[in-house]
Every structure is written in C-alpha cells, then in structure tokens.
Design a protein around this motif. Structure first.
Motif, mmCIF file in Angstrom:
data_model
loop_
_atom_site.group_PDB
_atom_site.id
_atom_site.type_symbol
_atom_site.label_atom_id
_atom_site.label_comp_id
_atom_site.label_asym_id
_atom_site.label_seq_id
_atom_site.Cartn_x
_atom_site.Cartn_y
_atom_site.Cartn_z
ATOM 1 N N SER A 1 27.405 60.717 41.325
ATOM 2 C CA SER A 1 26.040 60.871 41.801
ATOM 3 C C SER A 1 25.644 59.632 42.599
ATOM 4 C CB SER A 1 25.122 61.072 40.600
ATOM 5 O OG SER A 1 23.846 61.461 41.021
ATOM 6 N N GLY A 2 24.384 59.573 43.026
ATOM 7 C CA GLY A 2 23.959 58.417 43.807
ATOM 8 C C GLY A 2 22.510 58.089 43.547
ATOM 9 N N PRO A 3 22.064 56.912 44.017
ATOM 10 C CA PRO A 3 20.705 56.451 43.725
ATOM 11 C C PRO A 3 19.603 57.359 44.268
ATOM 12 C CG PRO A 3 21.854 54.942 45.214
ATOM 13 C CD PRO A 3 22.853 55.927 44.743
ATOM 14 N N ASP A 4 19.950 58.289 45.184
ATOM 15 C CA ASP A 4 18.936 59.225 45.674
ATOM 16 C C ASP A 4 18.515 60.215 44.593
ATOM 17 O OD1 ASP A 4 19.093 58.081 48.103
ATOM 18 O OD2 ASP A 4 20.159 59.716 49.094
ATOM 19 N N TYR A 5 19.287 60.301 43.501
ATOM 20 C CA TYR A 5 19.049 61.346 42.510
ATOM 21 C C TYR A 5 18.417 60.827 41.223
ATOM 22 C CZ TYR A 5 21.708 63.894 45.883
ATOM 23 O OH TYR A 5 22.109 64.459 47.065
#
Lengths: 281, 307
Positions: B299-303
């Motif tokens: 996953s990534g920090p946008d989520y």
C-alpha cells in the motif's frame, strides 16, 4: 611485484543513491557469449522493490519542485559523466556480445538521446500545455504535471539505449522511477547507476534493481504507491493478465517501441491539470 | 560505577542499583532485533502495537480541531477495517485535555497529558504540581512528567526524587509516567539509576523520552530500563509499566520493542496497562503493514489519513 590480483566489480542494486546488495542475499550470474562468467549480480527481491518505491516516493516532490531549468542542468551533467565513461560502456557492451561498431554507436546514440531529453525539460510544458478559450471572464490554463512514481521494466535489447530511451523521458518532467533490469542488460543498468551517483542527480530519483522481471512485475503493478508502469521492455512470454492488477489504483500502463525518441514519451508520464482563473481588474 | 542504594518511598527500605554491563546490553539488544516475525504472528504484533500506542501530538501549533481528529483516529485507526483496535491513549498538552476528553467520550481511549514544565521540567515544583493538578482537573487519566535532569545530573538525586513524590501526590487517581529523557543522561548506569529512582518515588510508568530531542528511544536504552523494571519488581514486588517514545516511526521498530519487553519482562508486560509506545507517525506505518497483510500487495501513504 610479480602478479596483479584481478579486482572484479560487484554489481549491486542502486537504491536511494546507495549501492546495497539484495536483502535476500541472492545473486545471479552473467556470462559472455563464450559462456565465461563476467559477473555475479544482485538479485533484487520484492522487499528491495518496496524500499526502492519508498525512496522514489520521498524523492518525487523535491525533484518535481526543482525548476525545470535546474532539472535540465542536472540531466545535462549526467550526459557529461556518461561521455567521460564512454569507453567503459563500449567495453561492457562488447563483453556481452555486441560487436565493436554497434557498441560504439549505441553508446553515442544513448548519450545524444540523454542530451536531447535534457533540453526538453524547460520546453515541453509550453508545447503540451495550453491557454484555452472559454466563455466567461476567465483565463483557462492546462498545465502538465508529473504522474509521480513510475515503475520501468527495462528493455533487455538494446540494453543501454533501451533503458535510457525509457528512463529519461520519465524523469525529465519530475517523475521518479524504479527500474527493473534483467539478465545481461543488468551490467549497463548498474553502471548507469554509478554514473548517476557521481553526477548531481538527487538520491532516490532513479532507483535501479536487477533481477527477475517476471517475479517483480506483480509487485510493481500491485503496489498502490506506484502511479504508472512502463512495460515496454517486457518479454514476449510474460503472462499479460498480470498487468490487470494495475487497475487496483488506476495505474497508467505504458507500452511502446523500445527505441523511440519523441516528445510523446514525455507526455506518457504527465497528468494535465486545468485551472480556471478569474479575470479581474 | 559502584552499586548504590535508593530509599523506598513508603517503607523507608532501600533498593539496590547495580552497575550496567554496557557491552552485553548492546549485544543483547542487537540480537533481539534480528528476530523475524511473519504472517499471523506479525498481524498479532501489529495489532498489539496499536493497542499499546499513545498517539501523540505535542506541537505548539496544536488546535482543538487537530486534537479532535487525532482522537477520531485513536478510536478508529482504520475506518475501512473494523478489526483494527483502538489505540491505548492520546497524548497531548494540558490546554488540549478537555477537547480530547470530549472527543474520546464513550470509547476506551485514555487521555494522557504532559505536564510539569514539559519538556525541560525547569520551573518551581509548585508551578509544576499546579500544572499537573490542572491537567487532572481537566480530565486527564494519565500524566506524563519529566525527571528533573538538571538536579539529577548535578548530583542532587534527593531533590529529583522528592519532586516525583510531590508530582505523584498531585496526580491523585491519575497514572503517573515519568520521562527520563535518556538521551540526556549520558550513560546506561545513569539510565538505570534514574529508572530506579523514578520507580522508588512512585512512578506508575517510566518513559524514555519527550520526543523533543534527537536520538531518543533506542533498543539498548529500553532494554536497560526494562531490566531495571524487572529488578525493581524482584526487590519490591511492585510492577511498573514502561513506555518507549521518541523516534519510533516504523512497524518494524515497534515489534523490536515488543520483543525486548516480552523477552525481558515476560508476556504479562505485553498489554496497554504495562507497556506503551508513544508515537505520532508510527500508526500510519503499522496500518500500511496491516493493509499489506490483508491485500497481498504493497500500500502507500495515499491510503491512510494525513496527520
């Protein structure tokens, strides 16, 4: 002194401006056409890929925030460094079976291409952006912005020119990249990493992994923090249904000829933002 | 450093403070940090790290709205996943306590307030205890104070000790955590001595750091404190909690701390009543790791939410 000890280069990964070995400890070997071992190369794991994406994400905003002129200057500096190591690259291509004339030509073309894209850094937005006619008291602009973090499956053939043709148009606009190279082309890819490390390129803008592209592809297309993937270098045997996972975060998927040179390649990794601005007095 | 003694608060009896073997301590911490935790154990560790977390905001720019959104996050760290537990507490400045009390009402998230001239501790003891009483009056369940390092390092341990005793009295029902600011103490011997001193003075928790200086919480320093907690419990039968705070940003660091605590103090310390991790950005990394376990892809920090 009677004999010299041969000192062979260790081909390592290039992540966040440093040269780590794979966290997995694995390597693969690259041989010349006669079957003699040239080098053992780090075999990147999915965790190395994860670290590379993290580095690319951290570097993306600062890289895009630099002025276009400054990005162009840095890219031009890289071309200068490539020029000074030309013979090394030619020898490297020869060692993996490219004939002498083709090798020299490929390296010269690569450097020319790098400079060609460097020149576009402060020009593409004038060509690709626009001022749009609208009804109402507004200025209406369309301005290109970088897509973000781009994963690149590097073409194996031609190894140097192929990688540079995919890499430079992505980074010139402010994207950061994670490149995955495979097999013989790993040698030039890692050496390009060494060139970048000794130029003014900020750490994390370009991250280069060597290993098995088919292994890493699902992690690349599935990673939610990767905004686009360039699969131009993918081999024909790859199961294309793997790419479907890119839909999970609406990743941009780009596939082109491996040896193109065009402004369109820059626009592959741009998002167009339209702004309405009231006309005041 | 020779073995010293500290007089115990209630009974007047003494406890022994033995010197620390620095080399073995660091080797032990390093070996515990190599442990690999996978799949179901990893999920359990991540959930435990969340349950033991003091979600912290200690900025001059904190606003009631920022505290309210922090409390929302504390109650439901991942709004898309009911299985993710609440954190143990939110940690804030006294001025923000009533906002936090309001925002956490009806949940089991505790409100912890720093108090007593945080982060230096350098004002009169009267001003500091008044600050503590005020935070308690506003509804804080837990109070985080700092050790008077100035007195402690100048050799006036008695004063440092008595100030903690006075602070404990000012706390009343509220739990008292004493921050040693280990990065300023200079040696493991001093960390052990300060730990024993704080525990003898009545601390319910001893805590590594304010988070206001670099090089705060490290694994060997927490191990040193955990060993002090263990030895204190052996000598007095009193179990004191331990809180690691400052510079803990990744899920991996968090489970290294869980390993150190579990191996040194036993599993009865692996609960929010006895162990806390103070952090601001750690929670997002833990949530990303949990998402990775659930979905199978990174996953990534946008989520996750922006702090």
């Amino acid at each position: 002194m009677t004999g010299k000890i041969p000192i062979a280069k260790t081909y390592k990964l290039f992540i966040n401006g440093a040269f780590p070995r794979s966290e997995s400890g694995r390597t693969f070997s690259v041989s010349n056409p006669e079957g003699e071992l040239i080098a053992n190369v780090s075999h990147a794991s999915r965790k190395d890929f994860r670290e590379a994406v993290r580095a690319a994400r951290a570097a993306q905003f600062p890289w895009a925030s630099r002025t276009a002129y400054n990005r162009g200057q840095i890219l031009y500096r890289v071309a200068e460094m490539l020029e000074s190591r030309k013979t090394e690259f030619v020898d490297l291509l020869k060692s993996i079976g490219v004939n002498s004339r083709s090798a020299t030509r490929e390296i010269e073309d690569s450097i020319q291409r790098w400079v060609w894209y460097a020149g576009w850094s402060d020009k593409y937005s004038q060509i690709l952006g626009s001022v749009n006619p609208v009804s109402g008291p507004y200025f209406n602009f369309t301005v290109p912005e970088p897509t973000g973090v781009v994963g690149i499956i590097a073409p194996t053939e031609p190894s140097m020119l192929g990688l540079i043709s995919r890499l430079v148009p992505a980074i010139v606009s402010g994207n950061t990249v994670v490149v995955v190279s495979e097999g013989k082309s790993s040698l030039t890819s890692v050496t390009i990493g060494e060139v970048l490390a000794t130029s003014d390129m900020p750490a994390g803008v370009v991250n280069i992994l060597t290993g098995d592209q088919t292994d890493l592809l699902p992690w690349m297309v599935g990673h939610l923090d990767v905004n686009a993937v360039d699969i131009s270098g993918i081999s024909h045997e790859t199961d294309m249904t793997l790419i479907e996972e890119a839909a999970s975060n609406v990743k941009r998927v780009v596939s082109r000829q491996v040896n193109e040179e065009s402004l369109e390649l820059i626009s592959d990794f741009l998002e167009m933002k339209t702004v309405w601005h009231p006309i005041g007095r | 450093m020779p073995t010293s003694t500290i007089t115990f608060r209630e009974t007047g009896s003494s406890i022994k403070v033995t010197p620390v073997d620095e080399v073995s301590l660091e080797a032990r911490a390093a070996s515990l940090a190599t442990r690999s935790i996978k799949t179901t154990s990893k999920r359990a560790a991540l959930n435990l790290a969340i349950r033991c977390m003091d979600l912290t905001t200690l900025e001059g720019a904190d606003t009631p709205e920022k505290v309210a959104s922090l409390c929302q996050k504390a109650k439901r760290p991942d709004p898309s996943n009911h299985d993710v537990p609440s954190v143990a507490a939110v940690c804030i400045y006294p001025e923000m306590v009533h906002h936090a009390v309001e925002a956490t009402e009806g949940s089991n998230v505790k409100v912890a307030s720093v108090a007593g001239a945080f982060p230096s501790g350098l004002s009169t003891i009267e001003a500091r205890t008044a600050d503590i009483s005020d935070a308690v009056k506003r509804g804080a369940d837990e109070i985080d104070i700092v050790l008077n390092r100035s007195a402690f390092l100048a050799g006036d341990e008695q004063r440092a000790f008595e100030e903690i005793v006075a602070s404990k009295d000012a706390c009343g029902e509220a739990h008292l955590k004493v921050i040693l600011e280990v990065g300023e103490l200079g040696s493991y011997d001093k960390i052990r001595q300060a730990s024993m001193l704080a525990m003898a003075a009545g601390a319910d928790f001893i805590k590594t750091s304010t988070g206001k200086i670099p090089q705060a919480s490290t694994l060997p320093r927490v191990l040193c404190m955990a060993e002090a907690v263990r030895d204190f419990a052996q000598q007095t039968n009193i179990s004191v909690g331990i809180k690691a705070a400052g510079g803990i940003r990744t899920a991996k660091q968090a489970w290294h701390y869980l390993v150190v605590i579990g191996e040194t103090l036993g599993t009865e310390w692996l609960c929010p009543e006895m162990f806390r991790i103070g952090a601001s950005s750690l929670l997002n990394d833990v949530l990303l790791q949990l998402k990775r376990l659930d979905s199978g892809s990174y996953s990534g920090p946008d989520y996750v939410t922006v702090d």
